[in-house]
Design a protein around this motif. Structure first.
Motif, PDB file in Angstrom:
ATOM      1  N   LEU A 320       0.815  -1.217   0.000  1.00 23.11           N
ATOM      2  CA  LEU A 320       0.000   0.000   0.000  1.00 23.11           C
ATOM      3  C   LEU A 320       0.850   1.269   0.000  1.00 23.11           C
ATOM      4  CD1 LEU A 320      -2.811  -1.035   2.517  1.00 23.11           C
ATOM      5  CD2 LEU A 320      -2.876  -1.086   0.017  1.00 23.11           C
ATOM      6  N   ARG A 321       2.158   1.133   0.147  1.00 23.04           N
ATOM      7  CA  ARG A 321       3.027   2.303  -0.019  1.00 23.04           C
ATOM      8  C   ARG A 321       3.082   2.768  -1.471  1.00 23.04           C
ATOM      9  NH1 ARG A 321       8.588  -0.067   2.262  1.00 23.04           N
ATOM     10  NH2 ARG A 321       7.999  -0.633   4.391  1.00 23.04           N
ATOM     11  N   CYS A 322       2.754   1.895  -2.401  1.00 19.50           N
ATOM     12  CA  CYS A 322       3.009   2.127  -3.834  1.00 19.50           C
ATOM     13  C   CYS A 322       2.461   3.475  -4.295  1.00 19.50           C
ATOM     14  CB  CYS A 322       2.373   1.001  -4.643  1.00 19.50           C
ATOM     15  SG  CYS A 322       2.574   1.198  -6.419  1.00 19.50           S
ATOM     16  N   ILE A 323       3.295   4.219  -5.048  1.00 20.35           N
ATOM     17  CA  ILE A 323       2.869   5.507  -5.599  1.00 20.35           C
ATOM     18  C   ILE A 323       2.670   5.420  -7.114  1.00 20.35           C
ATOM     19  CG2 ILE A 323       3.821   6.889  -3.733  1.00 20.35           C
ATOM     20  CD1 ILE A 323       6.270   7.436  -5.487  1.00 20.35           C
ATOM     21  N   ARG A 324       2.580   4.185  -7.641  1.00 20.83           N
ATOM     22  CA  ARG A 324       2.241   3.929  -9.053  1.00 20.83           C
ATOM     23  C   ARG A 324       3.237   4.576 -10.029  1.00 20.83           C
ATOM     24  NH1 ARG A 324      -0.631   1.517  -5.793  1.00 20.83           N
ATOM     25  NH2 ARG A 324      -2.915   1.346  -5.921  1.00 20.83           N
ATOM     26  N   CYS A 325       4.524   4.420  -9.744  1.00 26.88           N
ATOM     27  CA  CYS A 325       5.532   5.023 -10.630  1.00 26.88           C
ATOM     28  C   CYS A 325       5.893   4.118 -11.790  1.00 26.88           C
ATOM     29  CB  CYS A 325       6.787   5.371  -9.831  1.00 26.88           C
ATOM     30  SG  CYS A 325       7.737   3.923  -9.292  1.00 26.88           S
ATOM     31  N   SER A 326       5.712   2.806 -11.658  1.00 24.97           N
ATOM     32  CA  SER A 326       6.003   1.780 -12.664  1.00 24.97           C
ATOM     33  C   SER A 326       7.479   1.437 -12.797  1.00 24.97           C
ATOM     34  CB  SER A 326       5.451   2.170 -14.047  1.00 24.97           C
ATOM     35  OG  SER A 326       6.276   3.108 -14.707  1.00 24.97           O
ATOM     36  N   ALA A 327       8.346   1.939 -11.921  1.00 24.36           N
ATOM     37  CA  ALA A 327       9.776   1.618 -12.033  1.00 24.36           C
ATOM     38  C   ALA A 327      10.021   0.123 -11.954  1.00 24.36           C
ATOM     39  CB  ALA A 327      10.561   2.349 -10.939  1.00 24.36           C
ATOM     40  N   CYS A 328       9.237  -0.581 -11.129  1.00 29.77           N
ATOM     41  CA  CYS A 328       9.461  -2.023 -10.980  1.00 29.77           C
ATOM     42  C   CYS A 328       9.138  -2.779 -12.265  1.00 29.77           C
ATOM     43  CB  CYS A 328       8.649  -2.562  -9.798  1.00 29.77           C
ATOM     44  SG  CYS A 328       6.858  -2.403  -9.950  1.00 29.77           S
ATOM     45  N   LEU A 329       8.169  -2.305 -13.040  1.00 32.74           N
ATOM     46  CA  LEU A 329       7.829  -2.974 -14.293  1.00 32.74           C
ATOM     47  C   LEU A 329       8.982  -2.872 -15.291  1.00 32.74           C
ATOM     48  CD1 LEU A 329       4.974  -2.266 -12.978  1.00 32.74           C
ATOM     49  CD2 LEU A 329       4.110  -2.230 -15.322  1.00 32.74           C
ATOM     50  N   ASN A 330       9.629  -1.719 -15.304  1.00 31.14           N
ATOM     51  CA  ASN A 330      10.629  -1.457 -16.333  1.00 31.14           C
ATOM     52  C   ASN A 330      11.932  -2.204 -16.118  1.00 31.14           C
ATOM     53  OD1 ASN A 330       8.811   0.358 -17.559  1.00 31.14           O
ATOM     54  ND2 ASN A 330       9.462   1.986 -16.172  1.00 31.14           N
ATOM     55  N   VAL A 331      12.136  -2.780 -14.937  1.00 31.51           N
ATOM     56  CA  VAL A 331      13.360  -3.553 -14.693  1.00 31.51           C
ATOM     57  C   VAL A 331      13.070  -5.043 -14.559  1.00 31.51           C
ATOM     58  CG1 VAL A 331      14.537  -1.626 -13.584  1.00 31.51           C
ATOM     59  CG2 VAL A 331      13.243  -3.246 -12.180  1.00 31.51           C
ATOM     60  N   CYS A 332      11.802  -5.434 -14.613  1.00 30.84           N
ATOM     61  CA  CYS A 332      11.427  -6.824 -14.349  1.00 30.84           C
ATOM     62  C   CYS A 332      11.612  -7.686 -15.598  1.00 30.84           C
ATOM     63  CB  CYS A 332       9.968  -6.898 -13.887  1.00 30.84           C
ATOM     64  SG  CYS A 332       9.409  -8.584 -13.578  1.00 30.84           S
ATOM     65  N   PRO A 333      12.446  -8.729 -15.544  1.00 35.74           N
ATOM     66  CA  PRO A 333      12.631  -9.582 -16.727  1.00 35.74           C
ATOM     67  C   PRO A 333      11.386 -10.368 -17.086  1.00 35.74           C
ATOM     68  CG  PRO A 333      13.759 -10.520 -14.811  1.00 35.74           C
ATOM     69  CD  PRO A 333      13.287  -9.156 -14.406  1.00 35.74           C
ATOM     70  N   VAL A 334      10.539 -10.653 -16.109  1.00 32.05           N
ATOM     71  CA  VAL A 334       9.309 -11.394 -16.389  1.00 32.05           C
ATOM     72  C   VAL A 334       8.314 -10.497 -17.120  1.00 32.05           C
ATOM     73  CG1 VAL A 334       7.374 -12.643 -15.371  1.00 32.05           C
ATOM     74  CG2 VAL A 334       9.665 -12.911 -14.406  1.00 32.05           C
ATOM     75  N   TYR A 335       8.107  -9.273 -16.617  1.00 33.85           N
ATOM     76  CA  TYR A 335       7.192  -8.351 -17.288  1.00 33.85           C
ATOM     77  C   TYR A 335       7.661  -8.061 -18.712  1.00 33.85           C
ATOM     78  CZ  TYR A 335       4.756  -4.169 -18.712  1.00 33.85           C
ATOM     79  OH  TYR A 335       4.015  -3.273 -19.444  1.00 33.85           O
ATOM     80  N   GLU A 336       8.951  -7.845 -18.887  1.00 35.23           N
ATOM     81  CA  GLU A 336       9.475  -7.487 -20.214  1.00 35.23           C
ATOM     82  C   GLU A 336       9.155  -8.548 -21.254  1.00 35.23           C
ATOM     83  OE1 GLU A 336      13.817  -7.227 -22.316  1.00 35.23           O
ATOM     84  OE2 GLU A 336      13.652  -6.376 -20.307  1.00 35.23           O
ATOM     85  N   ARG A 337       9.077  -9.795 -20.846  1.00 37.72           N
ATOM     86  CA  ARG A 337       8.831 -10.883 -21.791  1.00 37.72           C
ATOM     87  C   ARG A 337       7.358 -11.276 -21.882  1.00 37.72           C
ATOM     88  NH1 ARG A 337      13.605 -10.554 -19.901  1.00 37.72           N
ATOM     89  NH2 ARG A 337      15.438 -11.268 -21.059  1.00 37.72           N
ATOM     90  N   ALA A 338       6.645 -11.146 -20.772  1.00 35.49           N
ATOM     91  CA  ALA A 338       5.250 -11.600 -20.761  1.00 35.49           C
ATOM     92  C   ALA A 338       4.260 -10.490 -21.088  1.00 35.49           C
ATOM     93  CB  ALA A 338       4.908 -12.206 -19.403  1.00 35.49           C
ATOM     94  N   GLY A 339       4.622  -9.229 -20.818  1.00 34.04           N
ATOM     95  CA  GLY A 339       3.700  -8.124 -21.042  1.00 34.04           C
ATOM     96  C   GLY A 339       2.682  -7.989 -19.925  1.00 34.04           C
ATOM     97  N   GLY A 340       1.960  -6.873 -19.929  1.00 32.64           N
ATOM     98  CA  GLY A 340       1.063  -6.557 -18.833  1.00 32.64           C
ATOM     99  C   GLY A 340      -0.242  -7.321 -18.823  1.00 32.64           C
ATOM    100  N   HIS A 341      -0.766  -7.699 -19.995  1.00 31.99           N
ATOM    101  CA  HIS A 341      -2.068  -8.350 -20.032  1.00 31.99           C
ATOM    102  C   HIS A 341      -2.044  -9.716 -19.355  1.00 31.99           C
ATOM    103  CE1 HIS A 341      -3.114  -5.765 -23.794  1.00 31.99           C
ATOM    104  NE2 HIS A 341      -3.393  -5.143 -22.664  1.00 31.99           N
ATOM    105  N   ALA A 342      -0.882 -10.361 -19.317  1.00 34.08           N
ATOM    106  CA  ALA A 342      -0.788 -11.697 -18.723  1.00 34.08           C
ATOM    107  C   ALA A 342      -1.115 -11.688 -17.241  1.00 34.08           C
ATOM    108  CB  ALA A 342       0.610 -12.275 -18.942  1.00 34.08           C
ATOM    109  N   TYR A 343      -1.023 -10.514 -16.599  1.00 33.69           N
ATOM    110  CA  TYR A 343      -1.289 -10.429 -15.163  1.00 33.69           C
ATOM    111  C   TYR A 343      -2.771 -10.359 -14.834  1.00 33.69           C
ATOM    112  CZ  TYR A 343       3.718  -9.574 -14.680  1.00 33.69           C
ATOM    113  OH  TYR A 343       5.084  -9.699 -14.723  1.00 33.69           O
ATOM    114  N   GLY A 344      -3.629 -10.161 -15.847  1.00 31.65           N
ATOM    115  CA  GLY A 344      -5.065 -10.192 -15.632  1.00 31.65           C
ATOM    116  C   GLY A 344      -5.581  -9.137 -14.689  1.00 31.65           C
TER     117      GLY A 344
END
Length: 502
Positions: A320-344
């Motif tokens: 709940l600390r999250c400020i929705r910056c998206s920095a974690c998405l941009n360094v994640c090897p799983v997100y980079e390959r799977a894309g955002g829609h896979a998270y449902g």
């Protein structure tokens, strides 16, 4: 009404199935790789400009933790100050209640069209679909959200919702779909960014000038004065927040900060972590209503929707600390390959893997699979501007999936059962624990495995097949370390290995 206003994440498959499809899309992977690498390189340069970045990061985490510990106090103070400034506060326990409140507020104005500032929380509750059911049309005004809406698509990134689209695809969406939503795209539209932006600007300007109701989220809410804050880069937020007669803001309760001094910290952390800017081009703030300036009516809908249940989890609450910056998405090897829609979920990537299962609960195979959508490399924690230890929460949620246990559901302590498909894993872990507690059994097992290594498969059968779909079993050595140590250092392994190793 032409076009779909409400694509949905409902019914999405579990992460492994969805990722198996998206990782085979070469175009998607190329778009993601280019965009995420570019954003994270710019962010690293912007952060490196500040000598006190780590101190700011620690301050942001401390402010959030202090606020969450006393959230009941700050929410009451926020409500008092919003009301004192002429606004009206509504409390929504879940998505259905929030949608009902917003729909009724729009109906009361007599309008059938609204403009929207980019808002993840309205994606979370499915507001556009709820409004469409009531014959109310919502127009997204953020450029990327407009692309997603016109394409009957879903957002796939927190900062750049249309990150999975390239310029050619965006041009085609504008040419084919803009006319169904208002002003058509210009003749001969090219895929030059400037031309695409101009087409969106002309299309949206009509809506800004005609719609009398706007719906927004907020990045922060300052309890001290009842002020709401939106930071953005395009100016569409400023137009939505000032021109309409009625403004309805739907905001998660965790977006509260106590004071303006606290806000100062986050206005340094957020832009550098998200857009790699020293400050946002547009920072809009509003406090209630003011005569002859801005909306005549302001409504704040404070949304729970699983947040207080998350707050009850001492490990998981840090999400709940999250400020929705998206920095974690941009360094994640799983997100980079799977894309955002896979998270449902509207919340993809590492933060979505810990936030969605807590907000929704472990209610389906999708939520049960999300804590496993990570390599646990720790890159997400390293870049998080509020120091959320995402790997720690992932492991915590994995344990909950496998073992079950006590959780809070709508404020009541409830015992949930372990996920059904993890019975074999639990049995294997119990067996491994017993073997490791009995050195003699471990030694005999190692020797037996070494002698039969020629017959070992490269892939596991049955329940182990999913694990070896993307991995090979390690080759078994001819001799265990204990036996090698005893042979090379002298003495029987059964009596000397433990003492010599230690």
């Amino acid at each position: 009404m032409g076009g779909s206003a409400h694509a949905t994440y409902l019914g999405m498959p579990a992460f492994p199935r969805a990722a198996a499809v998206s990782t085979r899309d070469g175009g998607l992977r190329a778009n993601l790789r280019h965009a995420t690498h570019t954003i994270r390189a710019k962010r690293a340069a912007a952060v490196a400009e500040l000598d006190d970045w780590e101190q700011l990061r620690a301050a942001g985490a401390a402010i959030k933790d202090r606020t969450l510990r006393h959230l009941d106090h700050y929410l009451v103070r926020l409500e008092e100050n919003v009301t004192r400034a002429g606004g009206t506060v509504h409390w929504a326990a879940d998505a259905a209640e929030a949608n009902r409140i917003v729909t009724d507020l729009v109906r009361a104005t007599g309008e059938r069209e609204v403009v929207k500032v980019k808002s993840m929380v309205t994606q979370e509750i499915g507001l556009n679909a709820a409004l469409a059911t009531a014959a109310i049309r919502a127009y997204e005004t953020d450029l990327a959200e407009l692309i997603v809406q016109l394409g009957d698509d879903l957002p796939s990134h927190i900062l750049v919702p249309a990150i999975h689209r390239n310029r050619g695809e965006i041009r085609d969406i504008f040419r084919d779909r803009m006319a169904q939503w208002g002003r058509p795209a210009p003749e001969g539209l090219t895929d030059r960014p400037a031309d695409l932006a101009e087409a969106a600007r002309l299309h949206l300007r009509e809506k800004f000038l005609s719609c009398k109701v706007a719906i927004s989220g907020a990045n922060f809410m300052v309890a001290e004065t009842g002020t709401l804050v939106v930071v953005e880069s395009e100016g569409n937020g400023r137009m939505c927040l000032t021109l309409p007669e009625t403004l309805i803001s739907v905001v998660g309760i965790e977006k509260t900060v106590p004071t303006w001094q606290d806000l100062e910290v986050f206005l340094q952390l957020l832009p550098r972590s998200s857009t790699a800017e020293r400050m946002n081009p547009y920072t809009s703030m509003w406090t209630g209503t003011t005569a002859e300036d801005g909306p005549r009516a302001f409504h704040l809908v404070l949304l729970d929707n699983g947040r207080t249940d998350t707050l009850a989890d001492r490990v998981g609450r840090q999400a709940l600390r999250c400020i929705r910056c998206s920095a974690c998405l941009n360094v994640c090897p799983v997100y980079e390959r799977a894309g955002g829609h896979a998270y449902g979920s509207p919340y993809p990537g590492p933060i979505g893997a810990i936030l969605t299962p807590q907000l929704r609960g472990l209610t389906s195979p999708l939520e049960e699979s999300l804590p496993y959508a990570s390599s646990l490399c720790g890159a997400c924690y390293e870049v998080c501007p509020v120091a959320i230890d995402i790997p720690e929460v992932l492991v915590h949620l994995r344990e909950r999936v496998v073992e079950g246990g006590e959780v809070t559901v709508r404020g009541t302590r409830t015992v949930i059962k372990p996920a059904r498909k993890h019975a074999a894993e639990r049995a294997l872990m119990r067996t491994a624990g017993w073997v490791l507690d009995h050195p003699a059994v471990l030694r005999h097992g190692q020797r037996l495995a070494a002698r039969t290594r020629r017959f070992h498969p490269r892939r596991l059968p049955g329940p182990g097949r999913a694990w070896t779909d993307s991995r090979e079993l390690p080759e078994m050595p001819a001799e265990s370390f204990r036996d090698w140590w005893a042979r090379t250092r002298g003495g029987p392994a059964s009596t000397r290995s433990r003492e010599q190793v230690s």
